[in-house]
Design a protein around this motif. Structure first.
Motif, PDB file in Angstrom:
ATOM      1  N   TRP A  95      14.753  -4.826   5.453  1.00 35.39           N
ATOM      2  CA  TRP A  95      13.600  -5.349   5.712  1.00 35.39           C
ATOM      3  C   TRP A  95      12.733  -4.408   6.384  1.00 35.39           C
ATOM      4  O   TRP A  95      11.487  -4.257   6.143  1.00 35.39           O
ATOM      5  N   ALA A  96      13.226  -3.367   7.326  1.00 36.80           N
ATOM      6  CA  ALA A  96      12.418  -2.564   8.131  1.00 36.80           C
ATOM      7  C   ALA A  96      12.057  -1.708   7.147  1.00 36.80           C
ATOM      8  O   ALA A  96      10.885  -1.022   7.040  1.00 36.80           O
ATOM      9  N   ASP A  97      12.951  -1.177   6.226  1.00 36.36           N
ATOM     10  CA  ASP A  97      12.664  -0.078   5.088  1.00 36.36           C
ATOM     11  C   ASP A  97      11.336  -0.566   4.230  1.00 36.36           C
ATOM     12  O   ASP A  97      10.500  -0.044   3.764  1.00 36.36           O
ATOM     13  N   ALA A  98      11.391  -1.953   3.952  1.00 38.10           N
ATOM     14  CA  ALA A  98      10.265  -2.524   3.168  1.00 38.10           C
ATOM     15  C   ALA A  98       9.030  -2.488   3.754  1.00 38.10           C
ATOM     16  O   ALA A  98       7.842  -2.116   3.255  1.00 38.10           O
ATOM     17  N   LEU A  99       9.046  -2.682   5.290  1.00 36.38           N
ATOM     18  CA  LEU A  99       7.720  -2.812   5.876  1.00 36.38           C
ATOM     19  C   LEU A  99       7.139  -1.401   5.676  1.00 36.38           C
ATOM     20  O   LEU A  99       6.139  -0.993   5.654  1.00 36.38           O
ATOM     21  N   GLY A 100       8.198  -0.414   6.001  1.00 34.28           N
ATOM     22  CA  GLY A 100       7.674   1.175   6.026  1.00 34.28           C
ATOM     23  C   GLY A 100       7.237   1.455   4.890  1.00 34.28           C
ATOM     24  O   GLY A 100       6.241   2.169   4.653  1.00 34.28           O
ATOM     25  N   LEU A 101       7.872   1.179   3.658  1.00 33.71           N
ATOM     26  CA  LEU A 101       7.550   1.314   2.125  1.00 33.71           C
ATOM     27  C   LEU A 101       5.867   1.112   2.153  1.00 33.71           C
ATOM     28  O   LEU A 101       5.337   1.687   1.601  1.00 33.71           O
ATOM     29  N   ALA A 102       5.752  -0.208   2.796  1.00 29.85           N
ATOM     30  CA  ALA A 102       4.229  -0.800   2.093  1.00 29.85           C
ATOM     31  C   ALA A 102       3.426  -0.085   3.157  1.00 29.85           C
ATOM     32  O   ALA A 102       2.337   0.292   2.289  1.00 29.85           O
ATOM     33  N   VAL A 103       3.564   0.084   4.305  1.00 25.92           N
ATOM     34  CA  VAL A 103       2.640   0.807   5.148  1.00 25.92           C
ATOM     35  C   VAL A 103       2.366   2.304   5.001  1.00 25.92           C
ATOM     36  O   VAL A 103       1.218   2.523   4.804  1.00 25.92           O
ATOM     37  N   TYR A 104       3.590   2.858   4.527  1.00 26.40           N
ATOM     38  CA  TYR A 104       3.280   4.520   4.071  1.00 26.40           C
ATOM     39  C   TYR A 104       2.887   4.490   2.816  1.00 26.40           C
ATOM     40  O   TYR A 104       1.935   5.733   2.671  1.00 26.40           O
ATOM     41  N   SER A 105       2.974   3.533   1.886  1.00 24.76           N
ATOM     42  CA  SER A 105       2.085   3.904   0.523  1.00 24.76           C
ATOM     43  C   SER A 105       0.670   3.530   0.663  1.00 24.76           C
ATOM     44  O   SER A 105      -0.028   4.267   0.123  1.00 24.76           O
ATOM     45  N   VAL A 106       0.381   2.746   1.711  1.00 26.48           N
ATOM     46  CA  VAL A 106      -1.154   2.684   1.924  1.00 26.48           C
ATOM     47  C   VAL A 106      -1.502   3.767   2.500  1.00 26.48           C
ATOM     48  O   VAL A 106      -2.738   4.254   2.255  1.00 26.48           O
ATOM     49  N   VAL A 107      -0.906   4.227   3.698  1.00 23.83           N
ATOM     50  CA  VAL A 107      -1.240   5.454   4.408  1.00 23.83           C
ATOM     51  C   VAL A 107      -1.515   6.653   3.340  1.00 23.83           C
ATOM     52  O   VAL A 107      -2.654   7.291   3.315  1.00 23.83           O
ATOM     53  N   GLY A 108      -0.706   6.881   2.490  1.00 19.44           N
ATOM     54  CA  GLY A 108      -0.391   7.893   1.608  1.00 19.44           C
ATOM     55  C   GLY A 108      -2.014   7.784   0.641  1.00 19.44           C
ATOM     56  O   GLY A 108      -2.451   8.763   0.395  1.00 19.44           O
ATOM     57  N   THR A 109      -2.009   6.704   0.228  1.00 22.86           N
ATOM     58  CA  THR A 109      -3.037   6.449  -0.685  1.00 22.86           C
ATOM     59  C   THR A 109      -4.479   6.822  -0.015  1.00 22.86           C
ATOM     60  O   THR A 109      -5.142   7.355  -0.680  1.00 22.86           O
ATOM     61  N   ILE A 110      -4.393   6.165   1.085  1.00 24.41           N
ATOM     62  CA  ILE A 110      -6.003   6.353   1.783  1.00 24.41           C
ATOM     63  C   ILE A 110      -6.122   7.679   2.029  1.00 24.41           C
ATOM     64  O   ILE A 110      -7.451   8.419   2.043  1.00 24.41           O
ATOM     65  N   GLY A 166      -7.840  -0.216  -4.894  1.00 31.48           N
ATOM     66  CA  GLY A 166      -8.565  -0.918  -5.559  1.00 31.48           C
ATOM     67  C   GLY A 166      -9.816  -1.429  -4.460  1.00 31.48           C
ATOM     68  O   GLY A 166     -10.873  -1.713  -4.719  1.00 31.48           O
ATOM     69  N   GLY A 167      -9.117  -1.895  -3.253  1.00 32.97           N
ATOM     70  CA  GLY A 167      -9.742  -2.482  -2.371  1.00 32.97           C
ATOM     71  C   GLY A 167     -10.896  -1.756  -1.678  1.00 32.97           C
ATOM     72  O   GLY A 167     -12.267  -1.888  -1.732  1.00 32.97           O
ATOM     73  N   LEU A 168     -10.649  -0.137  -1.552  1.00 31.38           N
ATOM     74  CA  LEU A 168     -11.715   0.559  -1.176  1.00 31.38           C
ATOM     75  C   LEU A 168     -12.728   1.134  -2.203  1.00 31.38           C
ATOM     76  O   LEU A 168     -13.707   1.044  -1.958  1.00 31.38           O
ATOM     77  N   ALA A 169     -12.087   0.958  -3.554  1.00 26.23           N
ATOM     78  CA  ALA A 169     -13.161   1.071  -4.656  1.00 26.23           C
ATOM     79  C   ALA A 169     -13.930   0.101  -4.940  1.00 26.23           C
ATOM     80  O   ALA A 169     -15.271   0.072  -5.299  1.00 26.23           O
ATOM     81  N   ALA A 170     -13.506  -1.096  -4.391  1.00 26.24           N
ATOM     82  CA  ALA A 170     -14.411  -2.415  -4.739  1.00 26.24           C
ATOM     83  C   ALA A 170     -15.300  -2.520  -3.579  1.00 26.24           C
ATOM     84  O   ALA A 170     -16.266  -3.274  -3.371  1.00 26.24           O
ATOM     85  N   GLY A 171     -15.147  -1.737  -2.368  1.00 29.75           N
ATOM     86  CA  GLY A 171     -16.174  -1.991  -1.383  1.00 29.75           C
ATOM     87  C   GLY A 171     -15.782  -2.852  -0.368  1.00 29.75           C
ATOM     88  O   GLY A 171     -16.385  -3.291   0.413  1.00 29.75           O
ATOM     89  N   LEU A 172     -14.387  -3.190  -0.364  1.00 26.76           N
ATOM     90  CA  LEU A 172     -13.903  -4.355   0.766  1.00 26.76           C
ATOM     91  C   LEU A 172     -13.941  -4.075   2.135  1.00 26.76           C
ATOM     92  O   LEU A 172     -13.711  -2.491   2.137  1.00 26.76           O
ATOM     93  N   PRO A 173     -14.003  -4.637   3.047  1.00 30.36           N
ATOM     94  CA  PRO A 173     -13.663  -4.284   4.424  1.00 30.36           C
ATOM     95  C   PRO A 173     -12.555  -3.511   4.615  1.00 30.36           C
ATOM     96  O   PRO A 173     -11.249  -3.707   3.840  1.00 30.36           O
ATOM     97  N   TRP A 174     -12.568  -2.429   5.382  1.00 27.69           N
ATOM     98  CA  TRP A 174     -11.276  -1.438   5.282  1.00 27.69           C
ATOM     99  C   TRP A 174     -10.235  -2.241   5.964  1.00 27.69           C
ATOM    100  O   TRP A 174      -9.131  -2.146   5.527  1.00 27.69           O
ATOM    101  N   THR A 175     -10.403  -3.063   6.951  1.00 26.99           N
ATOM    102  CA  THR A 175      -9.189  -3.772   7.605  1.00 26.99           C
ATOM    103  C   THR A 175      -8.724  -4.810   6.847  1.00 26.99           C
ATOM    104  O   THR A 175      -7.497  -5.028   6.704  1.00 26.99           O
ATOM    105  N   LEU A 176      -9.594  -5.607   6.020  1.00 34.20           N
ATOM    106  CA  LEU A 176      -9.077  -6.303   4.993  1.00 34.20           C
ATOM    107  C   LEU A 176      -8.065  -5.800   3.996  1.00 34.20           C
ATOM    108  O   LEU A 176      -7.038  -6.094   3.473  1.00 34.20           O
ATOM    109  N   THR A 177      -8.689  -4.537   3.557  1.00 27.92           N
ATOM    110  CA  THR A 177      -8.096  -4.009   2.320  1.00 27.92           C
ATOM    111  C   THR A 177      -6.744  -3.242   2.859  1.00 27.92           C
ATOM    112  O   THR A 177      -5.639  -3.510   2.099  1.00 27.92           O
ATOM    113  N   TRP A 178      -6.632  -2.811   4.176  1.00 30.22           N
ATOM    114  CA  TRP A 178      -5.360  -2.449   4.660  1.00 30.22           C
ATOM    115  C   TRP A 178      -4.262  -3.476   4.671  1.00 30.22           C
ATOM    116  O   TRP A 178      -3.100  -3.372   4.476  1.00 30.22           O
ATOM    117  N   SER A 179      -4.776  -4.622   5.184  1.00 29.17           N
ATOM    118  CA  SER A 179      -3.939  -5.780   5.428  1.00 29.17           C
ATOM    119  C   SER A 179      -3.438  -6.381   4.113  1.00 29.17           C
ATOM    120  O   SER A 179      -2.274  -6.730   4.258  1.00 29.17           O
TER     121      SER A 179
END
Length: 206
Positions: A95-110, A166-179
């Motif tokens: 479960w810890a790895d799952a959270l790290g995977l999600a967070v880091y995939s977002v960080v890397g993309t941005i 996709g969220g950034l490309a659509a112009g969604l709020p940054w916090t919403l996109t990350w979440s």
């Protein structure tokens, strides 16, 4: 850096690093290694994906220029070293790895988008950021790499990366996109863990 892409919140980056570092440290601890090995696993797992990403996109390797990253990994290694192994039994590591995977995939993309990488390669950089640290950890520990198992892992990282881009490309709020992106990747990986879901494997000769 691309001015249209938001700067990464440092806390989000450090959370991803700390979680991945913890998974590496716990693997070494379960193998009853020395503290030096536990610390090495923590650092390599924590920074592995981000290092590979930075080398590919031509960015300065992030942890070399950040005074917080290595201490965070070492603090996590101390946590794994001094806490009883029974605290981390069961699926806590997954479960810890799952959270790290999600967070880091977002960080890397941005970060890739911020460095002017086109959207599709940026998504791939997100997947690389989220998965490579765990692959290095498994290889060093002599365990089957996650790439060699059919369970939904890379797919969950890809979902998080796609939602972020996709969220950034659509112009969604940054916090919403990350979440939404982190929640989506974590949810898919969590579903795979809970119900042992995986992709179909090749059947060989037919």
């Amino acid at each position: 850096m691309h001015p249209a892409v938001p700067a990464l919140p440092p806390a989000l980056d450090l959370i991803g690093i700390a979680i991945f570092a913890l998974t590496g440290a716990l693997v070494a601890a379960r193998l009853r290694q020395t503290f030096v090995t536990v610390a090495f696993f923590a650092v390599v797992t924590g920074v592995g994906g981000g290092t590979f990403r930075d080398l590919l996109i031509g960015a300065p390797v992030f942890w070399v220029h950040d005074h917080l990253v290595t201490p965070v990994c070492l603090i996590v290694a101390l946590l794994a070293w001094f806490t009883p192994t029974r605290w981390w039994q069961g699926r806590v590591l997954e479960w810890a790895d799952a959270l790290g995977l999600a967070v880091y995939s977002v960080v890397g993309t941005i970060k890739a988008l911020a460095w002017g990488v086109p959207i599709v390669p940026a998504v791939l950089m997100g997947v690389v950021t989220g998965c490579v640290g765990g692959i290095i950890r498994d290889v060093l520990a002599g365990q089957p790499s996650i790439l060699m198992r059919p369970e939904l892992y890379v797919t969950a990282g890809a979902l998080a990366a796609v939602l972020a881009a996709g969220g950034l490309a659509a112009g969604l709020p940054w916090t919403l996109t990350w979440s939404v992106a982190v929640a989506g990747g974590f949810a898919l990986r969590g579903i795979a863990i809970y119900w042992s879901l995986g992709l179909p494997t090749h059947r060989g000769e037919r």
